[in-house]
Scaffold this motif. Structure first.
Motif, short mmCIF file in Angstrom:
data_model
loop_
_atom_site.label_atom_id
_atom_site.label_comp_id
_atom_site.label_asym_id
_atom_site.label_seq_id
_atom_site.Cartn_x
_atom_site.Cartn_y
_atom_site.Cartn_z
N ASN A 28 57.85 72.26 46.70
CA ASN A 28 56.62 72.13 47.02
C ASN A 28 56.34 71.09 47.68
O ASN A 28 55.37 70.84 48.73
N LEU A 29 56.89 69.87 47.13
CA LEU A 29 56.72 68.51 47.47
C LEU A 29 57.30 68.34 49.02
O LEU A 29 56.59 67.72 49.96
N TRP A 30 58.42 68.66 49.24
CA TRP A 30 59.19 68.54 50.63
C TRP A 30 59.16 69.48 51.26
O TRP A 30 59.21 69.22 52.62
N PHE A 31 59.18 70.70 51.08
CA PHE A 31 59.12 71.88 51.87
C PHE A 31 57.96 72.69 51.95
O PHE A 31 57.62 73.67 52.83
N GLY A 32 56.86 72.43 51.18
CA GLY A 32 55.76 73.35 51.11
C GLY A 32 54.86 73.63 52.28
O GLY A 32 54.30 74.46 52.62
N ASP A 33 54.76 72.50 53.21
CA ASP A 33 54.14 72.50 54.31
C ASP A 33 55.25 72.72 55.58
O ASP A 33 54.52 72.54 56.60
N SER A 34 56.26 72.81 55.27
CA SER A 34 57.31 72.97 56.45
C SER A 34 57.23 74.54 57.12
O SER A 34 56.83 75.23 56.39
N GLU A 35 57.78 74.26 58.34
CA GLU A 35 57.46 75.66 58.86
C GLU A 35 58.75 76.16 59.82
O GLU A 35 59.00 75.19 60.64
N LEU A 36 59.54 77.13 60.02
CA LEU A 36 60.53 77.40 60.70
C LEU A 36 59.84 77.86 62.11
O LEU A 36 59.21 78.68 62.18
N VAL A 37 60.16 77.05 63.28
CA VAL A 37 59.44 77.49 64.41
C VAL A 37 60.40 78.14 65.43
O VAL A 37 59.90 78.57 66.47
N SER A 38 61.73 77.79 65.47
CA SER A 38 62.55 78.24 66.69
C SER A 38 64.18 78.17 66.04
O SER A 38 64.39 77.74 65.01
N PHE A 39 64.73 79.14 66.67
CA PHE A 39 66.22 79.18 66.51
C PHE A 39 66.91 79.43 67.96
O PHE A 39 66.57 80.14 68.68
N SER A 40 67.76 78.57 68.17
CA SER A 40 68.19 78.70 69.63
C SER A 40 69.66 77.97 69.65
O SER A 40 69.87 77.04 69.14
N ASP A 41 70.80 78.61 70.18
CA ASP A 41 71.96 77.98 70.32
C ASP A 41 72.40 77.45 68.80
O ASP A 41 73.11 76.26 68.74
N TYR A 42 72.48 78.31 67.67
CA TYR A 42 72.85 77.88 66.26
C TYR A 42 71.92 76.62 65.80
O TYR A 42 72.56 76.06 64.77
N THR A 43 70.85 76.49 66.33
CA THR A 43 70.02 75.45 66.02
C THR A 43 68.69 75.83 65.15
O THR A 43 67.92 76.54 66.30
N LEU A 44 68.14 75.61 64.30
CA LEU A 44 67.04 75.85 63.49
C LEU A 44 66.05 74.68 63.56
O LEU A 44 66.43 73.53 63.39
N THR A 45 64.93 74.88 63.94
CA THR A 45 63.97 73.69 64.09
C THR A 45 62.70 74.01 63.11
O THR A 45 62.07 75.05 62.90
N LEU A 46 62.71 73.19 61.85
CA LEU A 46 61.59 73.06 61.10
C LEU A 46 60.55 72.02 61.60
O LEU A 46 61.09 70.98 62.11
N ILE A 47 59.39 72.16 61.16
CA ILE A 47 58.34 71.07 61.44
C ILE A 47 57.80 70.77 59.96
O ILE A 47 57.52 71.48 59.20
N THR A 48 57.34 69.74 59.62
CA THR A 48 56.71 69.11 58.66
C THR A 48 55.75 68.26 58.69
O THR A 48 55.50 68.03 60.04
N THR A 49 54.82 67.85 58.02
CA THR A 49 53.62 67.09 58.41
C THR A 49 53.72 65.40 58.52
O THR A 49 52.85 64.93 59.07
#
Length: 75
Positions: A28-49
């Motif tokens: 919850n501390l490190w990933f609770g507000d993160s969001e997966l927003v894209s996947f392209s060319d075997y690269t996943l993009t997460l955003i956090t606050t």
């Protein structure tokens, strides 16, 4: 199921695995507000606050995340 919903489903599965390994508090501390927003060319993009959370995720959890995504996505 559309692309974004599939990504969110995979992200929720990764979060459950991470929670088992890290515990609920750390997850919850490190990933609770993160969001997966894209996947392209075997690269996943997460955003956090915050940049601090981004730094910790990259330094401490990136390899675990890569492994889990690879296992769930089959590559």
């Amino acid at each position: 199921m559309d692309y974004l919903n599939e990504l969110k489903l995979i992200w929720s599965m990764v979060q459950e695995q991470m929670k088992k390994q890290l515990g609920t508090t750390a997850m919850n501390l490190w990933f609770g507000d993160s969001e997966l927003v894209s996947f392209s060319d075997y690269t996943l993009t997460l955003i956090t606050t915050t940049e601090f959370k981004k730094k910790i995720i990259n330094e401490k959890y990136l390899e675990q995340l890569k492994t889990m995504f690879e296992e769930l996505m089959g590559f």
